[in-house]
Design an enzyme around this catalytic site. Structure first.
Site: not given
Length: 134
Positions: A95, A99, A101
């Site tokens: 994506v 970000h 995880h």
């Protein structure tokens, strides 16, 4: 740049199971749960990679990821924890929105992180290190 799925979650155009949110980041359950408690911590500002963040933004992102990891550890009691941040498709990013995880781990859970070790000699490592000027 086209809006990412995460930007659409921030704007509430796509539903998500949100676990934390402040003015800079949002944390929500990964729809593709590898293990129960798999959370994504994303910047609200859409940028593709961590290299585009100011140091303070990156620090806040990882501070929140650490807080989430501690709560996931206490809640789910996994055997281990992987915090994974990837950049660009060649770096496994799927994506295009920065970000982290937060992934609770268990022995033999099927999640793998494999790469070929090259084991260069120390002199080569030192030459590579000399090229990285901070």
């Amino acid at each position: 740049m086209t809006d990412s799925v995460f930007t659409r979650i921030v704007r509430r155009e796509i539903p998500a199971a949100i676990v934390f949110e402040d003015e800079q980041v949002i944390a929500f359950m990964d729809a593709g749960q590898v293990n129960p408690g798999h959370v994504l911590v994303a910047t609200k500002r859409q940028v593709e990679t961590v290299m585009e963040l100011a140091e303070a933004e990156a620090a806040h992102l990882f501070a929140v990821a650490t807080r989430v990891a501690k709560v996931v550890q206490a809640t789910f009691q996994p055997e281990g924890m992987t915090l994974l941040q990837t950049n660009k498709p060649a770096g496994w990013q799927t994506v295009p929105h920065v970000h982290v995880h937060v992934l609770p781990r268990y022995a033999n859970d099927g999640a793998e992180l494999v790469w070929p070790r090259k084991d260069p000699p120390l002199a080569e490592l030192q030459a590579l290190a000399a090229r990285i000027v901070l």
